[in-house]
Design a protein around this motif. Structure first.
Motif, PDB file in Angstrom:
ATOM      1  N   LEU A 299      -3.360 -22.191  -0.504  1.00 13.15           N
ATOM      2  CA  LEU A 299      -4.817 -21.990  -0.433  1.00 13.15           C
ATOM      3  C   LEU A 299      -5.136 -20.827   0.504  1.00 13.15           C
ATOM      4  CD1 LEU A 299      -5.330 -25.757   0.285  1.00 13.15           C
ATOM      5  CD2 LEU A 299      -6.127 -24.690  -1.812  1.00 13.15           C
ATOM      6  N   THR A 300      -6.283 -20.215   0.255  1.00 12.08           N
ATOM      7  CA  THR A 300      -6.794 -19.212   1.195  1.00 12.08           C
ATOM      8  C   THR A 300      -8.176 -19.656   1.641  1.00 12.08           C
ATOM      9  OG1 THR A 300      -5.570 -17.455   0.112  1.00 12.08           O
ATOM     10  CG2 THR A 300      -7.424 -16.779   1.483  1.00 12.08           C
ATOM     11  N   ARG A 301      -8.380 -19.630   2.947  1.00  8.54           N
ATOM     12  CA  ARG A 301      -9.680 -20.049   3.489  1.00  8.54           C
ATOM     13  C   ARG A 301     -10.758 -19.022   3.089  1.00  8.54           C
ATOM     14  NH1 ARG A 301     -14.093 -19.185   6.783  1.00  8.54           N
ATOM     15  NH2 ARG A 301     -14.372 -20.557   8.575  1.00  8.54           N
TER      16      ARG A 301
ATOM     17  N   GLU B  66       6.140 -17.353   4.478  1.00  5.73           N
ATOM     18  CA  GLU B  66       5.786 -16.185   3.659  1.00  5.73           C
ATOM     19  C   GLU B  66       4.464 -16.444   2.924  1.00  5.73           C
ATOM     20  OE1 GLU B  66       7.197 -12.499   2.180  1.00  5.73           O
ATOM     21  OE2 GLU B  66       8.709 -13.832   3.007  1.00  5.73           O
ATOM     22  N   LEU B  67       4.356 -17.627   2.298  1.00 10.28           N
ATOM     23  CA  LEU B  67       3.164 -17.943   1.499  1.00 10.28           C
ATOM     24  C   LEU B  67       1.902 -18.048   2.361  1.00 10.28           C
ATOM     25  CD1 LEU B  67       4.757 -20.632  -0.846  1.00 10.28           C
ATOM     26  CD2 LEU B  67       3.712 -18.471  -1.606  1.00 10.28           C
ATOM     27  N   ALA B  68       2.074 -18.509   3.606  1.00 11.99           N
ATOM     28  CA  ALA B  68       0.900 -18.637   4.494  1.00 11.99           C
ATOM     29  C   ALA B  68       0.605 -17.309   5.213  1.00 11.99           C
ATOM     30  CB  ALA B  68       1.122 -19.750   5.517  1.00 11.99           C
TER      31      ALA B  68
ATOM     32  N   GLY C 260     -12.013 -31.892  -3.076  1.00  9.11           N
ATOM     33  CA  GLY C 260     -12.226 -31.770  -1.630  1.00  9.11           C
ATOM     34  C   GLY C 260     -12.205 -30.319  -1.155  1.00  9.11           C
ATOM     35  N   ALA C 261     -11.378 -29.493  -1.801  1.00  7.65           N
ATOM     36  CA  ALA C 261     -11.202 -28.113  -1.325  1.00  7.65           C
ATOM     37  C   ALA C 261     -12.241 -27.156  -1.917  1.00  7.65           C
ATOM     38  CB  ALA C 261      -9.800 -27.619  -1.695  1.00  7.65           C
ATOM     39  N   GLU C 262     -12.952 -27.618  -2.941  1.00  9.12           N
ATOM     40  CA  GLU C 262     -13.860 -26.732  -3.678  1.00  9.12           C
ATOM     41  C   GLU C 262     -14.913 -26.094  -2.770  1.00  9.12           C
ATOM     42  OE1 GLU C 262     -14.814 -28.524  -7.372  1.00  9.12           O
ATOM     43  OE2 GLU C 262     -16.402 -27.047  -7.753  1.00  9.12           O
ATOM     44  N   GLY C 263     -15.070 -24.781  -2.911  1.00  9.53           N
ATOM     45  CA  GLY C 263     -16.073 -24.068  -2.125  1.00  9.53           C
ATOM     46  C   GLY C 263     -15.571 -23.661  -0.745  1.00  9.53           C
ATOM     47  N   LEU C 264     -14.492 -24.284  -0.281  1.00 15.08           N
ATOM     48  CA  LEU C 264     -13.994 -24.007   1.072  1.00 15.08           C
ATOM     49  C   LEU C 264     -12.739 -23.143   1.044  1.00 15.08           C
ATOM     50  CD1 LEU C 264     -14.258 -27.702   2.331  1.00 15.08           C
ATOM     51  CD2 LEU C 264     -15.783 -25.827   2.972  1.00 15.08           C
ATOM     52  N   PHE C 265     -11.918 -23.377   0.019  1.00 16.16           N
ATOM     53  CA  PHE C 265     -10.647 -22.668  -0.107  1.00 16.16           C
ATOM     54  C   PHE C 265     -10.510 -22.118  -1.526  1.00 16.16           C
ATOM     55  CE2 PHE C 265      -9.887 -25.447   3.444  1.00 16.16           C
ATOM     56  CZ  PHE C 265      -9.071 -24.710   4.282  1.00 16.16           C
ATOM     57  N   GLU C 266      -9.894 -20.951  -1.616  1.00 13.53           N
ATOM     58  CA  GLU C 266      -9.497 -20.427  -2.918  1.00 13.53           C
ATOM     59  C   GLU C 266      -8.134 -21.043  -3.219  1.00 13.53           C
ATOM     60  OE1 GLU C 266      -8.111 -16.070  -4.291  1.00 13.53           O
ATOM     61  OE2 GLU C 266      -9.740 -16.158  -2.811  1.00 13.53           O
ATOM     62  N   VAL C 267      -7.960 -21.587  -4.416  1.00 14.24           N
ATOM     63  CA  VAL C 267      -6.659 -22.175  -4.773  1.00 14.24           C
ATOM     64  C   VAL C 267      -5.811 -21.073  -5.407  1.00 14.24           C
ATOM     65  CG1 VAL C 267      -5.462 -23.948  -6.114  1.00 14.24           C
ATOM     66  CG2 VAL C 267      -7.740 -24.422  -5.188  1.00 14.24           C
ATOM     67  N   ASN C 268      -4.717 -20.683  -4.730  1.00 15.75           N
ATOM     68  CA  ASN C 268      -3.870 -19.605  -5.234  1.00 15.75           C
ATOM     69  C   ASN C 268      -2.747 -20.116  -6.111  1.00 15.75           C
ATOM     70  OD1 ASN C 268      -4.300 -18.610  -1.943  1.00 15.75           O
ATOM     71  ND2 ASN C 268      -5.267 -17.550  -3.637  1.00 15.75           N
ATOM     72  N   GLU C 269      -2.259 -21.337  -5.824  1.00 13.50           N
ATOM     73  CA  GLU C 269      -1.116 -21.838  -6.596  1.00 13.50           C
ATOM     74  C   GLU C 269      -1.011 -23.354  -6.434  1.00 13.50           C
ATOM     75  OE1 GLU C 269       3.533 -20.667  -6.330  1.00 13.50           O
ATOM     76  OE2 GLU C 269       2.808 -22.077  -4.856  1.00 13.50           O
ATOM     77  N   ILE C 270      -0.692 -24.014  -7.541  1.00 18.59           N
ATOM     78  CA  ILE C 270      -0.321 -25.433  -7.458  1.00 18.59           C
ATOM     79  C   ILE C 270       0.973 -25.571  -8.235  1.00 18.59           C
ATOM     80  CG2 ILE C 270      -0.940 -27.820  -8.023  1.00 18.59           C
ATOM     81  CD1 ILE C 270      -3.853 -27.065  -7.942  1.00 18.59           C
TER      82      ILE C 270
END
Ligand SMILES: C[S@@+](CC[C@H](N)C(=O)[O-])C[C@H]1O[C@@H](n2cnc3c(N)ncnc32)[C@H](O)[C@@H]1O
Length: 293
Positions: free
Chosen positions: A290-292, A65-67, A220-230
């Motif tokens: 994350l969202t690409r 669901e989340l992906a 590592g994810a900065e600029g490449l993925f939006e962080v939606n939830e941790i």
């Protein structure tokens, strides 16, 4: 089965196979019928042992669901284990094709027995995987802990996580979902028992693997993925380890007959270490959505 191992893998392939090429019959005893090797989702008060399998499937359904990959054309599972996620997303949630990456040849043998033509299981490291048909979504469930060599200096480790996120970014369509589950380490106290146990994990079970710090991942994810939830889900993994210890205790003689006393004792020790380090909050188990970009 597709086998592609192009470049040097870090940590090395042999260190990973030491753990993941113990026989499938042994893992079936430890993990039960779902062959999931990560945490499940149980409600408060639910009997973890009795509801182990339901909890594992609930976790998979929540991740799917989340992906946002129900009915998707192509889904990637990095560190796919015995293929349970890909089987679920294709058979139950209508995804048309799933590709799984693992370093374990015995896991791929197992996936072939699922007789699911929608799954392609590859003995291939994430760093070697490329595609000309980008994926609609991806998972990486308790595999990232194996991707970076603990002996690297901190700056090099961050670069390596960055390389991982760059690679996943290159494999996904813009807007695709990527759900990670990974242990991360807190600042650890210099407690002798804990140090002995960590040394055992480093030397005998997961040689060279590094449990990341959250900051290494977010950098590592900065600029490449939006962080939606941790979200921290320590007990989801700890509770699963406790159930697996119970499964192993019940069929210990069979497990020893298959793999010998040393392997069984190693698994008992490492599962207990994972359970207590998560329960005592030395380690986290983060769900990162994350969202690409
Ligand atoms: C703890 S298991 C998790 C399996 C599965 N995701 C699950 O939740 O049941 C870790 C997996 O990561 C895989 N793995 C380790 N290093 C890898 C690498 N460099 N590339 C691809 N897979 C890797 C192992 O082969 C194994 O399948």
């Amino acid at each position: 089965m597709t086998t592609v191992l192009a470049g040097p893998v870090n940590p090395e392939v042999g260190a990973i196979r030491h753990h993941y090429e113990v026989s499938n019959a042994f893992y079936r005893i430890v993990l039960g019928p779902t062959m999931m090797y990560s945490g499940g989702y149980w409600s408060d008060g639910e009997d973890r042992y009795a509801a182990h399998d339901e909890g594992q499937y609930r976790k998979l359904d929540a991740f799917i669901e989340l992906a946002r990959v129900k009915g998707a054309d192509r889904v990637l599972d990095i560190g796919c284990g015995w293929g349970t996620m890909l089987d679920r997303v294709t058979r139950v949630h209508g995804a048309k094709a799933g590709v799984g990456l693992t370093l374990s040849r015995t896991q791929v043998d197992w996936i072939e027995t699922l007789n699911n033509p929608a799954i392609e299981a590859r003995v291939e490291s994430w760093e070697d995987h490329t595609t000309d048909q980008p994926y609609d979504g991806a998972f990486c469930i308790n595999a990232l802990e194996h991707f970076v060599l603990s002996s690297l200096p901190p700056k090099e480790r961050t670069k390596r996580y960055q390389f991982f996120f760059e690679r996943v970014h290159s494999l996904l369509k813009p807007g695709a979902g990527f759900v990670l589950h990974t242990m991360t380490a807190e600042r650890l106290p210099l407690n002798r028992q804990l140090l002995d146990d960590l040394k055992f994990l480093q030397r005998e079970e997961f040689a060279g693997c590094h449990i990341p710090h959250l900051s290494e991942l977010t950098a590592g994810a900065e600029g490449l993925f939006e962080v939606n939830e941790i979200k921290n889900e320590q007990l989801s993994f700890a509770d699963a380890c406790r159930v697996w210890l119970q499964y192993l205790a019940e069929r210990r003689a069979e497990a020893v007959a298959l793999e010998g006393e040393t392997v069984v004792a190693r698994f008992e020790r490492y599962l207990d270490i994972f359970a207590y380090t998560l329960e005592d909050k030395y380690f986290n188990n983060f769900r990162v959505v994350l969202t690409r970009r």
